[in-house]
Each structure stands twice: as structure tokens, then as C-alpha cells.
Design a protein around this motif. Sequence first.
Motif, short mmCIF file in Angstrom:
data_model
loop_
_atom_site.label_atom_id
_atom_site.label_comp_id
_atom_site.label_asym_id
_atom_site.label_seq_id
_atom_site.Cartn_x
_atom_site.Cartn_y
_atom_site.Cartn_z
N VAL A 28 0.89 -1.15 -0.08
CA VAL A 28 -0.11 -0.09 0.07
C VAL A 28 0.86 1.18 -0.01
O VAL A 28 1.78 1.24 0.81
CB VAL A 28 -0.97 0.01 1.41
CG1 VAL A 28 -1.70 1.33 1.29
CG2 VAL A 28 -1.88 -1.13 1.21
N THR A 59 0.78 -6.85 -6.46
CA THR A 59 -0.33 -5.82 -6.48
C THR A 59 -0.10 -4.60 -5.48
O THR A 59 0.34 -5.04 -4.36
CB THR A 59 -1.58 -6.49 -6.57
OG1 THR A 59 -2.53 -5.59 -6.72
CG2 THR A 59 -1.85 -7.14 -4.97
N THR A 60 -0.48 -3.57 -5.95
CA THR A 60 -0.38 -2.46 -5.11
C THR A 60 -1.73 -1.48 -4.91
O THR A 60 -2.54 -1.71 -5.95
CB THR A 60 0.94 -1.55 -5.23
OG1 THR A 60 0.43 -0.97 -6.67
CG2 THR A 60 1.86 -2.18 -5.45
N GLN A 61 -1.74 -0.61 -4.02
CA GLN A 61 -2.85 0.16 -3.92
C GLN A 61 -2.55 1.54 -3.28
O GLN A 61 -1.75 1.45 -2.44
CB GLN A 61 -3.91 -0.42 -3.30
CG GLN A 61 -5.42 0.49 -3.35
CD GLN A 61 -6.49 -0.33 -2.64
OE1 GLN A 61 -6.35 -0.92 -1.63
NE2 GLN A 61 -7.87 -0.02 -3.30
N LYS A 62 -2.95 2.57 -3.96
CA LYS A 62 -2.86 3.97 -3.17
C LYS A 62 -3.90 4.19 -2.28
O LYS A 62 -5.12 4.20 -2.60
CB LYS A 62 -2.51 4.94 -4.36
CG LYS A 62 -1.50 4.95 -4.89
CD LYS A 62 -1.39 6.12 -5.85
CE LYS A 62 -0.15 6.21 -6.70
NZ LYS A 62 0.10 7.38 -7.49
N LEU A 63 -3.53 4.39 -1.07
CA LEU A 63 -4.68 4.80 0.10
C LEU A 63 -4.10 5.84 0.83
O LEU A 63 -2.70 5.92 1.32
CB LEU A 63 -4.78 3.60 0.91
CG LEU A 63 -5.52 2.36 0.22
CD1 LEU A 63 -5.60 1.30 1.30
CD2 LEU A 63 -6.98 2.82 -0.11
N VAL A 72 -6.79 -3.21 2.90
CA VAL A 72 -6.96 -2.80 1.57
C VAL A 72 -8.34 -2.77 1.07
O VAL A 72 -9.30 -3.11 2.02
CB VAL A 72 -6.24 -3.53 0.39
CG1 VAL A 72 -4.62 -3.64 0.63
CG2 VAL A 72 -6.63 -5.09 0.40
N LYS A 76 -10.03 -4.44 -4.05
CA LYS A 76 -8.67 -4.94 -3.90
C LYS A 76 -8.53 -6.33 -3.51
O LYS A 76 -7.77 -7.12 -3.98
CB LYS A 76 -7.59 -3.91 -3.30
CG LYS A 76 -6.34 -4.53 -3.30
CD LYS A 76 -5.89 -4.69 -4.62
CE LYS A 76 -5.48 -3.23 -5.50
NZ LYS A 76 -4.79 -3.53 -6.65
N GLU A 79 -9.68 -8.61 -5.92
CA GLU A 79 -8.49 -8.80 -7.16
C GLU A 79 -7.52 -9.50 -6.65
O GLU A 79 -6.57 -10.53 -7.36
CB GLU A 79 -7.86 -7.41 -7.27
CG GLU A 79 -6.71 -7.33 -8.75
CD GLU A 79 -5.96 -5.85 -8.60
OE1 GLU A 79 -4.90 -5.96 -8.97
OE2 GLU A 79 -6.79 -4.88 -8.44
#
Length: 437
Positions: A28, A59-63, A72, A76, A79
Motif C-alpha cells: 500500500v 499488487t499495490t494500492q494507493k490509500l 486494502v 482490491k 483482485e
Amino acid sequence: MSEYESVLVKGARCVAEQKREKAVLVGVERPGQQWPLSSSLAELARLADTAGADTVAVTTQKLDAPNPRTFVGSGKVEEIASLCRANGADLIIFDDELTPSQQSNLEKSVDRDLKVIDRTALILDIFALHATSKEGRLQVRLAQNQYLLPRLRGMWAHLASNRMGGGVGSRFGEGESQLEVDRRLVRKRITSIKRELEHLAAVRAVQRESRYESGMFKVSLAGYTNAGKSSLLNRLTNADVLAYDKLFATLDSTTRKYELPEGREITLTDTVGFIQKLPTTLVEAFKSTLDEITGSDLILHVVDASSEEFEGQISAVEEVLDQIGAQSLSRLLVFNKCDLLSEEQREALKHRYDAMLVSAADGFGIDELIERIAHIASAQDSHLEVLIPYNKGNLVSIAHQRCRVLTEDHTETGTHLTILAPPAFANDFAPYVVERN
């Protein structure tokens, strides 16, 4: 199974499995992160490889802030589950520490057979694989149990199907639940391990105290994992300490004597490597080992000069040194693996840092490092001219072993020495000081 291993049904394993697992890494990106997410995930992949897992997807996520329920977002999570199915993954590794509830919710949201662990559990797993001494194994088991205790909730949900039905005979209850039993066993185990560690810490403290009383100048090698501390100790002392190109290859501290060219003996101690996001449970569990650093006269902060993230690694090490109360100790920055750098890169490091450039692999810069250590060791020495009677020959031996002897002459009344004496020995020679010629 031992009394507490029955609860270890998910998460990090204590032994290396023959079949390598397939892992999906999850990161993240949040505002104000000191470490680039790509670099952090690359390091996580190396950690996974060390533990025996192959990374099959990332896999990544912006938070702005982690989701309190699943860390997440829900999309996500779906996913991640799809990635695991597509790649045949058995393991999901999060780059940040998960709360017990987040880990539980994630496990419920993905396939039943998938393990969900975080960076802390992964590091604990690696420590369990590499711990060799009794103290090292106990320290790892303590950290594992402290990590496990709050995560026991929900691990015995399958027992609900075994409960008795309603009606007569069912109102007595089922007595103490398996969850309560395991919590009690884990707490008991934590108490038992702490007791054993206290005993070993006392033994280690006696050994340290004897070194302190010896008046030897004490040097500790600290640094990021895989910076080459063990290789450097081997180069300096021929210590034959295990040295692999792996993260956390060395967990147990090793102390060796080393004689400086001037004749003075010092001690060199190799310590456990640090890492970014080092779990606080490990810092606490390895306190007796890290005490070797806080008792030093000089810390050699060893840095992997070939790493693209050496600046972040320096910061991570400095942070842990501050945590253990070593911020006031003298430090010498040592860039290792300089044989992998070009001449231009070496010059840039010299211009930017007040540091020593060395290579434990081929010996580059080692003589200069030894000279610098000797200079620091003698900085607080007293310049004394003494006449030691022949019946005090032990002081002459101390002078050669613990001091720097500049001149030595044998006279009718005794041995005339000009020495540089460390503070711990200056008083021993005080009665025999004579006026300088």
C-alpha cells in the motif's frame, strides 16, 4: 505436537518446507512514506525467497489510510483472490503489519486454503529458520508467541459444529473452550521462555562484565541485513563466522579478539542485522543480543555500498540504534562491497560522507579501517612514562596487551616504558609514573 504448537495452524511455519510455496505480495502506497513502495516490495520478495516462497504476482494500492477492516479496499481484496487463483498461489504476504482483525477478515474473504501473513510474520519465519544457538531460538519463539497470542481469536470456529444440541443436558455448558486453553498455554509458554532468557541474559551479562573489566576497547558491527558484517568480521579476525548472501543469515552475536598493529587487543562483535519495519517484538526479544551494541566503545555502522537503497538502509539502522539507546555512542560509517563500485562512485561517497570505504571480499580499504579504529581507540589514552619494578612483571604484560607501548628499556631497577594507557588502566600505572626525559 508440543503443548502450544496446536494453535499454529495458519501463518508462518517454524520449519522449512520441502515444496516452495507461491506467494502474492501486497503493498500500500501512503502519503509521506520514507521508503519507495517498489523498493520495499522488492525487499519483501527477497524475504519471501529466503523463507522458501516464490513471488508469482505483486499488487499495490494507493490509500490515504489503511482500511480498518481489511487493510486494502474490498475491490482490491477480490483482485488479490483472483490473482491467487490465476497463479495457483498458496500464500498472501502484506508488506505492512496487519491487525489480528484485519488478518482474520482477509482470511474469510479469500479462498479457504490461502494463508494470509504480514511482513512481521515473514521475518519471524526467517528468524526461526536461521536461529542456531539456544538463546537465539528462545528469542525467536518468544517473539512468535507474542505475535500469535492476539491472533488466536477465531482459529477454533470449527468447534461450533461439535457443540451439544439444545434441551436437557445442554445447560451445563462445554466447560473451558479450546481457545481459552490455547491462550493460557501460549501465555504460559511466554512466561517460561522469558524466564529462560533472563537466565541466559544473566550469563551473557557476566561475560560482558568480564570483558568490560578487562579494559579492552569494544567494537560492535551493526548494520542493515546483508550489508556484509559477518564477512567483514571474518576478513579482520579469521573468525569463520557464517556469511551468506541472504537476509538474516546471522542472528547470534559473535565476539572475537583482535590485535591491532600496535599490539593492543580489542574485541569485535558481529550482531544481528536490521531491516526497515523491524518488528518491535523482535527488538524486545533480542534485547540481550542487542545489549552487545549498547556496551560498545565504538559502533561500526556497516553499509552495503552497492545497494541502490543504502540511504534508506542507513536511516533504518539509525532508527533501531536510537530505539535501543545507542544514540550517544561513537559511530564510524563503513561502506562495504566497494569492489562493486566504479572509481567515480567511490569518490562520490568520499565527498559526501565521513566514512571508510572497504571491501570484505578482496581486502580493499581494510588496512585504512584498522588504522582508523586504532586512532579512535587511543584518542582517550594517557601518555605515561613509567618505571615498572621487575617484581611487577604483570604490569608489563598488561602494557603490551592493553596499551600501546611506544618505547621499552630495561634498567637496573626495572622496565622503563613510554605508553599510551586507556582510561581503565591509567590508575594501575599511576604509582610508577616518572618524570619524562
